[in-house]
Design a protein around this motif. Structure first.
Motif, PDB file in Angstrom:
ATOM      1  N   ASP A  14      -6.229 -57.557 -11.787  1.00  0.00           N
ATOM      2  CA  ASP A  14      -6.476 -55.683 -11.343  1.00  0.00           C
ATOM      3  C   ASP A  14      -4.773 -55.193 -10.658  1.00  0.00           C
ATOM      4  O   ASP A  14      -4.629 -54.066 -11.279  1.00  0.00           O
ATOM      5  N   LEU A  17      -3.422 -54.869 -14.361  1.00  0.00           N
ATOM      6  CA  LEU A  17      -3.635 -53.164 -15.292  1.00  0.00           C
ATOM      7  C   LEU A  17      -4.476 -52.522 -14.729  1.00  0.00           C
ATOM      8  O   LEU A  17      -4.442 -51.381 -15.389  1.00  0.00           O
ATOM      9  N   GLN A  18      -4.800 -52.301 -13.637  1.00  0.00           N
ATOM     10  CA  GLN A  18      -4.646 -51.347 -12.545  1.00  0.00           C
ATOM     11  C   GLN A  18      -6.114 -50.610 -12.901  1.00  0.00           C
ATOM     12  O   GLN A  18      -6.166 -48.941 -13.272  1.00  0.00           O
ATOM     13  N   PRO A  19      -7.362 -51.243 -12.895  1.00  0.00           N
ATOM     14  CA  PRO A  19      -8.151 -50.273 -13.366  1.00  0.00           C
ATOM     15  C   PRO A  19      -8.790 -48.922 -12.940  1.00  0.00           C
ATOM     16  O   PRO A  19      -9.516 -47.898 -13.419  1.00  0.00           O
ATOM     17  N   GLN A  20      -8.315 -48.834 -12.031  1.00  0.00           N
ATOM     18  CA  GLN A  20      -8.399 -47.571 -10.837  1.00  0.00           C
ATOM     19  C   GLN A  20      -7.894 -46.132 -10.828  1.00  0.00           C
ATOM     20  O   GLN A  20      -8.262 -45.181 -11.034  1.00  0.00           O
ATOM     21  N   ASP A  24     -13.488 -44.485 -16.623  1.00  0.00           N
ATOM     22  CA  ASP A  24     -14.533 -46.001 -17.227  1.00  0.00           C
ATOM     23  C   ASP A  24     -15.505 -45.473 -17.667  1.00  0.00           C
ATOM     24  O   ASP A  24     -16.506 -45.085 -16.827  1.00  0.00           O
ATOM     25  N   ASN A  28     -14.707 -52.586 -14.503  1.00  0.00           N
ATOM     26  CA  ASN A  28     -13.737 -53.405 -14.959  1.00  0.00           C
ATOM     27  C   ASN A  28     -13.348 -54.504 -14.012  1.00  0.00           C
ATOM     28  O   ASN A  28     -13.663 -54.368 -13.190  1.00  0.00           O
ATOM     29  N   GLY A  29     -12.889 -55.531 -14.441  1.00  0.00           N
ATOM     30  CA  GLY A  29     -13.001 -56.634 -13.393  1.00  0.00           C
ATOM     31  C   GLY A  29     -13.513 -57.815 -13.963  1.00  0.00           C
ATOM     32  O   GLY A  29     -14.284 -58.115 -14.958  1.00  0.00           O
ATOM     33  N   TYR A  99     -11.913 -56.249 -19.071  1.00  0.00           N
ATOM     34  CA  TYR A  99     -10.983 -54.903 -18.706  1.00  0.00           C
ATOM     35  C   TYR A  99     -10.820 -54.029 -20.161  1.00  0.00           C
ATOM     36  O   TYR A  99     -10.576 -54.063 -22.203  1.00  0.00           O
ATOM     37  N   HIS A 100     -11.593 -53.226 -20.140  1.00  0.00           N
ATOM     38  CA  HIS A 100     -12.125 -51.851 -21.763  1.00  0.00           C
ATOM     39  C   HIS A 100     -11.096 -51.365 -21.423  1.00  0.00           C
ATOM     40  O   HIS A 100      -9.580 -51.525 -22.109  1.00  0.00           O
ATOM     41  N   PRO A 102      -8.768 -50.072 -19.031  1.00  0.00           N
ATOM     42  CA  PRO A 102      -6.983 -50.367 -18.873  1.00  0.00           C
ATOM     43  C   PRO A 102      -6.098 -51.006 -20.471  1.00  0.00           C
ATOM     44  O   PRO A 102      -4.891 -51.117 -19.839  1.00  0.00           O
ATOM     45  N   HIS A 106      -2.508 -50.481 -21.658  1.00  0.00           N
ATOM     46  CA  HIS A 106      -0.994 -51.346 -20.818  1.00  0.00           C
ATOM     47  C   HIS A 106       0.225 -51.198 -22.222  1.00  0.00           C
ATOM     48  O   HIS A 106      -0.185 -51.265 -22.898  1.00  0.00           O
TER      49      HIS A 106
END
Length: 258
Positions: A14, A17-20, A24, A28-29, A99-100, A102, A106
Motif C-alpha cells: 500500500d 502503490l498508494q491506492p488511495q 478505482d 485494491n490491496g 492492485y488495478h 495503482p 506506478h
C-alpha cells in the motif's frame, strides 16, 4: 527460507502503490486473507481459477495479481465460478493481493512504465523527471518510440516484442514520432491522447467507436492485447518484493488472447 508477515507485506504494498490516490472499480490491496506469514508468492495477471490452482499446487502462501475480484456493479452473490475461486483460496489459505489502477500508474513498476521498457518507448518527462501523462488519473503516458518511424513499423515492433499480432488502424506510412499509451482496456481514453497531440495511441483492447475516432482524427490506433500489455507490471512488482523481503516470488503467465 525467509518469510514476511501478511500484515507487513500488505502495508509495504500500500505504501509503494498508494491506492488511495485512485478512483478505482474494485478494492485494491489484500482482498482475501489467508496465512499469517508468507514465504512464497505466485504472481499473475488475473486471479483466475487456473492461477489459484497453480499456486496451490506449488505450495504458495499468496497470489498477487493485477485483476482481482469484487468489481463495481458485478453480481455480489458468491456462486458459480466466483464460489469455486473463493473456496479454492480459502481451502488453501491463500492470501489474495490485487492492485488495478495503482499498478497501471506506478512510475517505475507499473504496467505503463514496464510496457515502455519492453517496447522501447521513451516517456516524456517534466522538470522533476516524472512521466508526462494525460487522461483520467494521469493514466495515459506520452512519449516517443525508439526504432519505429511509421505506424506500420510500430505495429511490427509490437508484434515482435509481445509475440502477439496487434490490431492496427490507420495508414501504415503515417509518422509516429509522438505516441501515447495505456495498457489494458483503455480504448475509451483515446480522445485524451488525441487532445495531447499524439500521432498514435496504443492500448490493449478496441471497441467499435475506436475505429471511427482514429479515422476522423488521423491518430493511429493500436490494440496490442489486454493480457499481453499487462504482463509486465506484476512481474516488476514481484521482483521488488523478492528484493525487499528475500522471499520466493514466481510469475505464471496463463495466456489470454483477449
Amino acid at each position: 527460507m525467509n518469510q514476511v508477515s501478511t500484515h507487513d507485506l500488505s502495508r509495504w504494498l500500500d505504501a509503494t502503490l498508494q491506492p488511495q490516490r485512485f478512483r478505482d472499480y474494485c478494492p485494491n490491496g489484500l482482498q482475501v486473507e489467508g496465512k499469517d506469514s508468507i514465504r512464497h508468492i505466485i504472481t499473475g495477471v488475473t486471479a483466475s481459477q487456473a492461477l489459484l490452482e497453480a499456486a496451490a499446487e506449488r505450495g504458495a502462501d499468496a497470489v498477487l495479481v493485477h485483476h482481482g475480484w469484487f468489481w463495481k456493479n458485478e453480481d455480489p452473490c458468491i456462486r458459480g465460478p466466483k464460489r469455486r475461486r473463493l473456496a479454492l483460496a480459502l481451502e488453501n489459505q491463500l492470501n489474495l493481493f490485487a492492485y488495478h489502477l495503482p499498478l497501471d500508474a506506478h512510475p517505475t513498476l507499473g504496467n505503463n512504465a514496464q510496457l515502455a521498457r519492453v517496447l522501447g518507448f521513451e516517456p516524456d518527462r517534466d522538470a522533476d523527471g516524472n512521466p508526462l501523462t494525460c487522461g483520467p488519473d494521469g493514466l495515459v503516458w506520452l512519449g516517443r518510440s525508439r526504432g519505429a518511424n511509421s505506424l506500420g513499423e510500430l505495429g511490427a515492433q509490437i508484434n515482435n516484442s509481445l509475440h502477439r499480432q496487434p490490431l492496427v488502424v490507420g495508414n501504415p506510412q503515417q509518422p509516429v514520432s509522438r505516441i501515447a499509451w495505456c495498457t489494458g482496456g483503455a480504448q475509451s481514453m483515446m480522445q485524451a491522447a488525441v487532445d495531447a497531440g499524439a500521432e498514435v495511441y496504443i492500448t490493449g483492447e478496441a471497441s467499435e467507436p475506436t475505429f471511427h475516432l482514429a479515422q476522423e482524427t488521423g491518430c493511429g490506433f493500436i490494440a496490442a492485447g489486454h493480457h499481453a500489455t499487462e504482463r509486465y507490471g506484476v512481474q516488476a512488482l514481484g521482483q521488488a518484493i523478492a528484493t525487499e523481503f528475500g522471499i520466493r516470488v514466481e510469475f505464471i503467465d496463463l495466456d489470454n488472447p483477449i
